[in-house]
Design an enzyme around this catalytic site. Sequence first.
Site, PDB file in Angstrom:
ATOM      1  N   SER A  91       6.218 -16.622  11.623  1.00 42.02           N
ATOM      2  CA  SER A  91       4.853 -17.124  11.803  1.00 42.02           C
ATOM      3  C   SER A  91       3.991 -17.212  10.549  1.00 42.02           C
ATOM      4  CB  SER A  91       4.123 -16.276  12.836  1.00 42.02           C
ATOM      5  OG  SER A  91       4.605 -16.602  14.108  1.00 42.02           O
ATOM      6  N   LYS A 141      -6.074 -13.949  10.010  1.00 43.55           N
ATOM      7  CA  LYS A 141      -5.509 -14.280  11.329  1.00 43.55           C
ATOM      8  C   LYS A 141      -6.107 -13.357  12.381  1.00 43.55           C
ATOM      9  CE  LYS A 141      -0.931 -14.962  13.486  1.00 43.55           C
ATOM     10  NZ  LYS A 141       0.532 -14.778  13.303  1.00 43.55           N
ATOM     11  N   SER A 147       3.110 -18.890  14.621  1.00 40.80           N
ATOM     12  CA  SER A 147       1.871 -18.703  15.341  1.00 40.80           C
ATOM     13  C   SER A 147       0.622 -18.749  14.452  1.00 40.80           C
ATOM     14  CB  SER A 147       1.899 -17.353  16.069  1.00 40.80           C
ATOM     15  OG  SER A 147       1.993 -16.279  15.153  1.00 40.80           O
TER      16      SER A 147
HETATM   17  N1  GLN Z   1       7.864 -18.428  16.885  1.00 39.06           N
HETATM   18  C1  GLN Z   1       8.312 -17.066  17.016  1.00 39.06           C
HETATM   19  C2  GLN Z   1       7.933 -16.540  18.373  1.00 39.06           C
HETATM   20  O1  GLN Z   1       7.341 -17.266  19.121  1.00 39.06           O
HETATM   21  C3  GLN Z   1       7.765 -16.235  15.910  1.00 39.06           C
HETATM   22  C4  GLN Z   1       6.416 -15.720  16.124  1.00 39.06           C
HETATM   23  C5  GLN Z   1       5.895 -14.853  15.027  1.00 39.06           C
HETATM   24  O2  GLN Z   1       6.473 -14.761  13.937  1.00 39.06           O
HETATM   25  N2  GLN Z   1       4.811 -14.176  15.331  1.00 39.06           N
HETATM   26  O3  GLN Z   1       8.224 -15.421  18.711  1.00 39.06           O
END
Ligand code: GLN
Length: 491
Positions: free
Chosen positions: A179, A80, A155
């Site tokens: 994410s 990532k 994400s």
């Molecule tokens: N969807 C969540 C957010 O937007 C989690 C993001 C993540 O785990 N990096 O904060």
Amino acid sequence: MSDLTRLTATEIAGLVATGETSAVEVTRAHLDRIAAVDDRVHAFLHVDTDGALAAARAVDERRAAGEELGPLAGVPVAVKDVLTTKGVPTTVGSKILEGWRPPYDATIVQRLREAGTVMLGKTNMDEFAMGSSTEYSAYGPTRNPWDTDRIPGGSGGGSAAALAAYEAPLSIGSDTGGSIRQPGAVTGTVGAKPTYGGTSRYGLVAFSSSLDTPGPCARTVLDAALLHQVIGGHDPRDSTSIPAPVPDVVAAAKLGATGDLTGVKLGIVSEFTGEGAEPGVLAAFRESVDTLAKLGAEIVEVSCPHFRYALPAYYLIAPSECSSNLARFDGVRFGLRVGDDGNRSLEEVMSLTREAGFGAEVKRRIMIGTYALSSGYYDAYYGQAQKVRTLITRDFTAAFERVDALISPTTPFVAFPLGARTSDPYQMYLADLFTIPTNLYGGPGISVPCGLSDGLPVGLQVMAPTMADDRMYRVAAALESVVGTFTPPAL
Ligand code: GLN
């Protein structure tokens, strides 16, 4: 398609170790696959062809010299774009870091290299890991290999889509609110969020430091466990790293694969009633609960009364930490600089750079966080959210006095169409309804494919006590031993 891209990491490592195939052949097969499908998937922001082939050649040379290879030597991995990679572009999905080549490797990347894995490149993500669909990437969305008109989760949508599209057998994600697990669920792959502090944050571009947890993604539970073992463990360069060995997640995955859960007590959270969840998701979950019971697990209901406040608490804590962390992107130290024509003040250049460099969701979070931390509102917002965090931790502690692990659907809904939730931030935030409590507590959570709803994958989440990551692997592998792995219709 070359057969090599269909193999698990375990199988690839076995073939490379015996010399039946070379790391270079395996790497070329994956690079060819990326070249063939990634214009439709867009899992990658950067493919490091030369670096990957050089790493593969080094593994083949070590084998030829009779050196002992690690359990994942020669296995390609996609990383990532939130982790720094020496000399290889690292953007975090943001324009503000466009063109930045970090001078150092994240600890996880370093451990991957030392283990002889082959880094294929960097995967797409929502900007600064804020989002649930990868649509907030400044470089365009990733598409779900199951249906390219749908989102791959976020994400870390790129890391999950790369697995589902057979572009990589392993990938690395980061989980602040879901994410790793949510993209895993909606792409039919496995994603594990380790115990907070169980994997190093050194070189992870910070979003919310008290929540950020890098972790493994794979197509099988055993592969995820092997990757977890390689990247996990204490790192003196991360002040919140836990000075203890990684729980034996590989042994636990192997034990689970025997399909026997006798003596394991699992809790279903009563507050996750399914309100807001799709019927198809709930049906797949219920069927999996029956399967787990048939494998010998005892299933009980457990009340976690404060879980319903997890989402609002998270959306104060995470933005608060982000507003502080993202202050470092000022146009001076890294990446983009706008308006530096010799006539403008430092403040003007910073302001123009941040205006141009950050996307709308990132700006929204910075503003929410700045507000929640401001002197007149700190107690009412940030302080209150921290109290909720304590109550959620107490819910988990009480639950784990009664059961070994908790289970739930990973996400309330399957992969949704691109664009369906971008106009209403709250609708996007709901994707992490079931994953966020674990982040606030700091324990481990895994998503494992458990079924299909209208032809789209559904994930089951297993949540375990802190430093009992092995337990979740055992339960996930047991379920996998019955339901198998999931392959999308051909791309
Ligand atoms: N969807 C969540 C957010 O937007 C989690 C993001 C993540 O785990 N990096 O904060």
